[in-house]
Design an enzyme around this catalytic site. Structure first.
Site, PDB file in Angstrom:
ATOM      1  N   LYS A 110       0.816  -1.215   0.000  1.00  0.00           N
ATOM      2  CA  LYS A 110       0.000   0.000   0.000  1.00  0.00           C
ATOM      3  C   LYS A 110       0.856   1.275   0.000  1.00  0.00           C
ATOM      4  O   LYS A 110       0.366   2.340  -0.353  1.00  0.00           O
ATOM      5  CB  LYS A 110      -0.966  -0.005   1.177  1.00  0.00           C
ATOM      6  CG  LYS A 110      -2.058  -1.040   0.978  1.00  0.00           C
ATOM      7  CD  LYS A 110      -3.139  -0.984   2.021  1.00  0.00           C
ATOM      8  CE  LYS A 110      -4.262  -1.946   1.693  1.00  0.00           C
ATOM      9  NZ  LYS A 110      -3.830  -3.375   1.789  1.00  0.00           N
TER      10      LYS A 110
HETATM   11  C1  LIG Z   1      -4.397  -4.472   1.129  1.00  0.00           C
HETATM   12  C2  LIG Z   1      -3.572  -5.713   1.031  1.00  0.00           C
HETATM   13  C3  LIG Z   1      -3.930  -6.766   0.150  1.00  0.00           C
HETATM   14  C4  LIG Z   1      -5.192  -6.741  -0.676  1.00  0.00           C
HETATM   15  O1  LIG Z   1      -5.122  -5.819  -1.723  1.00  0.00           O
HETATM   16  P1  LIG Z   1      -6.471  -5.323  -2.431  1.00  0.00           P
HETATM   17  O2  LIG Z   1      -6.026  -4.214  -3.298  1.00  0.00           O
HETATM   18  O3  LIG Z   1      -7.381  -4.838  -1.324  1.00  0.00           O
HETATM   19  O4  LIG Z   1      -7.047  -6.476  -3.164  1.00  0.00           O
HETATM   20  C5  LIG Z   1      -3.092  -7.859   0.076  1.00  0.00           C
HETATM   21  N1  LIG Z   1      -1.977  -7.962   0.838  1.00  0.00           N
HETATM   22  C6  LIG Z   1      -1.612  -6.973   1.694  1.00  0.00           C
HETATM   23  C7  LIG Z   1      -0.399  -7.161   2.516  1.00  0.00           C
HETATM   24  C8  LIG Z   1      -2.385  -5.816   1.817  1.00  0.00           C
HETATM   25  O5  LIG Z   1      -2.010  -4.860   2.682  1.00  0.00           O
END
Ligand SMILES: *Cc1c(COP(=O)(O)O)cnc(C)c1O
Length: 462
Positions: A110
């Site tokens: 993120k």
């Molecule tokens: C947010 C997140 C996901 C999922 O991603 P999306 O875009 O919500 O599908 C997967 N792995 C980690 C570590 C995350 O922080």
């Protein structure tokens, strides 16, 4: 480039106009009215920053090239992401690799979109001579990624609620040790659901919301999706030998933001295949297998070792469906009306010609542990439980002629308990994070109550 609502009942807007907003006024999500073509950008041989500039300029032509260049160059640095390549691909063996998305300041993917979003927001707020106070609730990664995105940014403050004692030790230390004048950690005596309910209640007070310029950085923000398109293009250029090669990406999925970005990269002409990978919360896997989209009750959401993928519904899924119904906003609106009424819809029933060019798979908790173990034994690499979900599916689906690239979405150090269960030892603490345990925490304990939060915000916004 204009942005239109998936529900077809809102005026089109520019990138900067939608940057600070959530849903469109008609309840839909914003989508670009058409997709730019990647092949026009001549990206072969370019570094991450240059690929990012071309892709983001095509989505945000209302930000001048010079300003965008400054923002992108300051955001995607070796200092922030630990590597000049920002999201390097590491091959484990021929045709099997990891796309390392989790080298940012909070060690989760993120950071790639949120570091950019923080800088873009700062830029737009400065132009408008405005401020924004972001209010959110977190049970893990989003809170710390948002905090590190807002840190040091002018015109932005962050008020983040988190449930006391319910996040992983590493996540708590990461968030609570930040000592920044514009970041407020409100630690609630309650659960994540309590925190979310408070945020909702505060936002429901329209007068308060306006007076204190409240906003959010949620998963449906378009700039986040656009920022994630960049690494699929960049990774393809580094894995493929020619523009005619194919590459498959296996993507650990929750709210369908990351996988949606892969879909958009493909709509822009990138020759890739996509595998959406879920844990036991398999709303998306069920859809891609059967054509039925069935939202779960929150009581039915399972707690797994990959908490960022524990979802009842996928907030970005509507964007994919908009393309699926050939951008027929009326058809899309009908499906979502059905979803609201019955909690599900099925496109296979309505549409015998149903073809979805995305495949999917899932991993159980036992399979996640076994995969972490297998990858460590075979390749001497420790992967986190989210990445392991996609790795499990990828190993089953490999085609010996097509490179299979697994998106690594977090570092194992954040999930020490699961790694110890799988491997019998704690993952090493990454360089630069050793001191985290010694730093003082900066938090305010509160009761999860809207009045308390409002008073706190009022006292900290001049
Ligand atoms: C947010 C997140 C996901 C999922 O991603 P999306 O875009 O919500 O599908 C997967 N792995 C980690 C570590 C995350 O922080």
């Amino acid at each position: 480039m204009r942005y239109i609502s998936t529900r077809g009942n809102a005026a089109s807007r520019s990138f900067k106009e939608i940057l600070l907003e959530g849903l469109a006024p008609d309840g839909g999500l914003y989508m670009p009215e058409s997709y730019p073509e990647l092949r026009k950008f001549r990206l072969w041989g370019q570094g991450y920053v240059d690929v990012a500039l071309s892709v983001l300029n095509s989505f945000a032509p209302d930000i001048s090239w010079d300003d965008l260049q400054t923002i992108v160059r300051r955001t995607y640095t070796k200092e922030a992401f630990g590597d000049e390549r920002i999201t390097p691909v590491e091959m484990l063996e021929p045709n099997l690799g990891l796309l390392r998305l989790s080298n940012g300041p909070t060690l989760a993917f993120k950071d790639v979109p949120l570091q950019l979003l923080g800088a873009l927001m700062e830029h737009v707020l400065r132009e408008r001579n405005e401020e924004l106070n972001i209010l959110g609730a977190t049970s893990g990664d989003t809170g710390s990624a948002a905090a590190y995105a807002v840190r040091g940014k002018r015109g932005l403050r962050l008020f983040m609620l988190s449930p006391y004692g319910r996040m992983s030790r590493f996540q708590q230390r990461q968030m609570y040790t930040l000592d920044e004048p514009n970041i407020f950690n409100l630690v609630a005596n309650g659960t994540f659901d309590d925190c979310q309910a408070v945020v909702k209640e505060v936002n429901a007070d329209a007068e308060f919301k306006k007076k204190y310029k409240l906003g959010a950085v949620n998963s449906i923000n378009w700039a986040r999706i656009a920022a994630q398109v960049v690494y699929y293009a960049y990774a393809f250029l580094h894995v493929a030998r020619t523009a005619y090669d194919h590459v498959t990406f296996a993507v650990p999925s929750g709210n369908f933001g990351n996988a949606l970005s892969a879909h958009i990269a493909r709509q822009m002409g990138l020759p890739i295949d996509i595998i959406v990978c879920t844990n036991e919360n398999d709303v998306l896997d069920e859809f891609f297998r059967t054509g039925a989209y069935r939202v779960r009750a929150s009581a039915d959401v399972r707690i797994t070792s990959s908490p960022s993928m524990d979802i009842a519904s996928a907030s970005n899924f509507e964007r994919f469906m908009f393309d699926y119904v050939d951008r027929d906003a009326q058809a899309l609106t009908r499906l979502w009306a059905e979803l609201k009424e019955k909690g599900q819809f099925s496109v296979r029933e309505n549409d015998p010609g149903y073809v979805v060019d995305i495949s999917s798979g899932k991993a159980t908790e036992a399979e996640v542990l076994a995969t972490i173990h297998h990858v460590y034994e075979k390749y001497d690499v420790i992967i986190d439980p989210h990445t392991a979900v996609a790795m499990k599916v990828a190993l089953e689906r490999r085609d010996k002629d097509v490179p299979m690239i697994v998106a690594e979405t977090a570092q194992p150090a954040k999930f020490g308990d699961t790694i110890r269960e799988a491997l019998g030892f704690e993952p090493p603490v990454p360089k630069g994070y050793e001191r985290l345990a010694d730093l003082p925490e900066h938090t305010t304990r509160i009761d999860p109550d809207a009045e308390t939060v409002k008073q706190f915000i009022a006292a900290h916004v001049q």
